[in-house]
Scaffold this motif. Structure first.
Motif, PDB file in Angstrom:
ATOM      1  N   ASP A 130       1.497   6.931   0.895  1.00 13.66           N
ATOM      2  CA  ASP A 130       0.493   5.983   1.482  1.00 13.66           C
ATOM      3  C   ASP A 130      -0.936   6.324   1.118  1.00 13.66           C
ATOM      4  O   ASP A 130      -1.737   5.829   1.674  1.00 13.66           O
ATOM      5  N   THR A 131      -0.857   7.299  -0.061  1.00 14.78           N
ATOM      6  CA  THR A 131      -2.472   7.901  -0.452  1.00 14.78           C
ATOM      7  C   THR A 131      -2.391   7.426  -1.942  1.00 14.78           C
ATOM      8  O   THR A 131      -1.452   7.309  -2.613  1.00 14.78           O
TER       9      THR A 131
ATOM     10  N   LEU B 152      -7.794   0.502   3.478  1.00  9.72           N
ATOM     11  CA  LEU B 152      -8.190   0.126   4.744  1.00  9.72           C
ATOM     12  C   LEU B 152      -9.675   0.439   5.101  1.00  9.72           C
ATOM     13  O   LEU B 152     -10.365  -0.128   5.827  1.00  9.72           O
ATOM     14  N   ALA B 153     -10.014   1.853   4.801  1.00  8.87           N
ATOM     15  CA  ALA B 153     -11.229   2.259   5.200  1.00  8.87           C
ATOM     16  C   ALA B 153     -12.317   1.523   4.461  1.00  8.87           C
ATOM     17  O   ALA B 153     -13.252   1.167   4.882  1.00  8.87           O
TER      18      ALA B 153
ATOM     19  N   GLU C   5       2.373  -2.835   1.506  1.00  6.87           N
ATOM     20  CA  GLU C   5       1.557  -1.713   2.312  1.00  6.87           C
ATOM     21  C   GLU C   5       0.235  -1.713   1.884  1.00  6.87           C
ATOM     22  O   GLU C   5      -0.440  -1.873   0.682  1.00  6.87           O
ATOM     23  N   CYS C   6      -0.652  -1.394   2.645  1.00  5.65           N
ATOM     24  CA  CYS C   6      -2.056  -0.907   2.506  1.00  5.65           C
ATOM     25  C   CYS C   6      -2.437   0.497   2.902  1.00  5.65           C
ATOM     26  O   CYS C   6      -2.123   0.864   3.941  1.00  5.65           O
ATOM     27  N   SER C   7      -3.165   1.235   1.922  1.00  5.22           N
ATOM     28  CA  SER C   7      -3.015   2.606   2.118  1.00  5.22           C
ATOM     29  C   SER C   7      -4.456   2.948   3.147  1.00  5.22           C
ATOM     30  O   SER C   7      -5.128   2.013   3.131  1.00  5.22           O
ATOM     31  N   ARG C   8      -4.650   4.177   3.495  1.00  3.97           N
ATOM     32  CA  ARG C   8      -5.690   4.300   4.682  1.00  3.97           C
ATOM     33  C   ARG C   8      -6.841   4.247   3.866  1.00  3.97           C
ATOM     34  O   ARG C   8      -8.059   3.734   4.393  1.00  3.97           O
ATOM     35  N   GLU C   9      -7.204   4.536   2.410  1.00  4.43           N
ATOM     36  CA  GLU C   9      -8.266   4.684   1.765  1.00  4.43           C
ATOM     37  C   GLU C   9      -8.672   3.063   1.543  1.00  4.43           C
ATOM     38  O   GLU C   9      -9.686   2.933   1.593  1.00  4.43           O
TER      39      GLU C   9
END
Length: 308
Positions: free
Chosen positions: A189-190, A128-129, A122-126
């Motif tokens: 996911d954070t 990917l940003a 998994e890749c967290s939103r942070e």
């Protein structure tokens, strides 16, 4: 940040800073090539500064190629460093995988510990940003700012818009005997830093020993536990604090959160100078664990002091 295998060519010599110099390369070029560079932070021309939540890194081979991680996805790219060692031209980039330490033919490293129900990391939103910002900077003609000798471990890559990637020379750290500083806790996911949960808390650190134990500091109190370490997994048990300080409700909640992780089974991935430990990885929304950066190796006296 998984380490790509030796990038220096056969018959390469070693420069004064210990970095391999491929035959025919100038000393200036070799100072940036053949070295693992961790991306410490990036700065955009509008003043935005951000650090990666995962492990972002770059390696230049000095022969027209680079490899690394944007923080979650790995990449390969054309990257021609000039003879003076002050410019690099980044060409086509191939991103692949989903996991900062995903195995490659060169690296021979294990996959990232955090996994979704279908087995894919998994890749967290942070992360990917951060990747989106890094991709905007790591392209085209870039200026190499700063030295890269053993004494000068920081360099920057900058474009004409004054965007910057700050890089720091990295060295591989072993799992055992390294003091791992926890810089973020996984919550689904954070990710969130210990100091965000408990402002003013001390540095959270973890040390794995060869006798099957783990110990460290939870921000207020020290702890110890048992840790059976496999190829990609850890089995924790008997976690308990060994001191009894009082640092307030937030610090107590942080310590309770960390102790829960050290009472569970976990998956882990070990990179160049980072460690990911993930609990409940099969259910991403419930995932826990932590991401840590390598600190110093400890002497025998320091080890004995930490055990007391």
């Amino acid at each position: 940040m998984a380490l790509v295998a030796a990038l220096s060519a056969c018959g390469a010599k070693t420069g004064p800073d210990g970095v391999a110099e491929p035959d025919g390369e100038s000393p200036a070029r070799s100072r940036i090539a053949g070295t693992h560079w961790n991306v410490e932070r990036l700065t955009l021309d509008d003043g935005t500064t951000t650090a990666p939540h995962g492990s972002a890194w770059i390696e230049f081979d000095g022969r027209g190629h680079a490899a690394g991680s944007f923080g979650c996805h790995r990449f390969r790219a054309g990257a021609e460093v000039n003879a003076a060692g002050d410019r690099v031209r980044v060409g086509d980039i191939e991103a692949y995988g989903s996991g900062e330490s995903e195995q490659s033919e060169e690296a021979g490293q294990s996959e990232e510990s955090g996994q979704s129900g279908d087995g894919k990391p998994e890749c967290s939103r942070e992360r990917l940003a951060f990747e989106s910002y890094m991709k905007k900077i790591f392209r085209g003609d870039l200026r190499i700012i700063g030295g890269a000798s053993q004494e000068m471990v920081l360099v920057a890559l900058g474009n004409e818009r004054k965007d910057r990637l700050q890089l720091q020379r990295g060295r591989s750290a072993p799992l055992l005997g390294t003091k791992w500083t926890v810089n973020s806790l996984i919550d689904g996911d954070t990710q969130v830093g210990p100091a965000e949960l408990a402002p003013g808390v001390g540095e959270v650190s973890v040390v794995f020993e060869g006798d099957g134990t783990v110990h460290g500091f939870l921000g207020c109190n020290s702890f110890k536990a048992k840790a059976e370490v496999g190829e990609k997994s850890m089995k924790f048990s008997e976690a308990a604090v060994t001191t009894h300080n009082s640092c307030g409700q937030r610090a107590d909640a942080l310590e309770a959160r960390l102790l829960r992780d050290f009472r569970k089974d976990a998956l882990f991935s070990l990179g160049h100078d980072y460690l990911n430990v993930t609990t409940d990885a099969a259910t991403p929304s419930q995932a826990g664990g932590f991401h840590a950066k390598a600190g110093s190796r400890r002497s025998g006296e320091e080890k004995e002091g930490e055990r007391k």
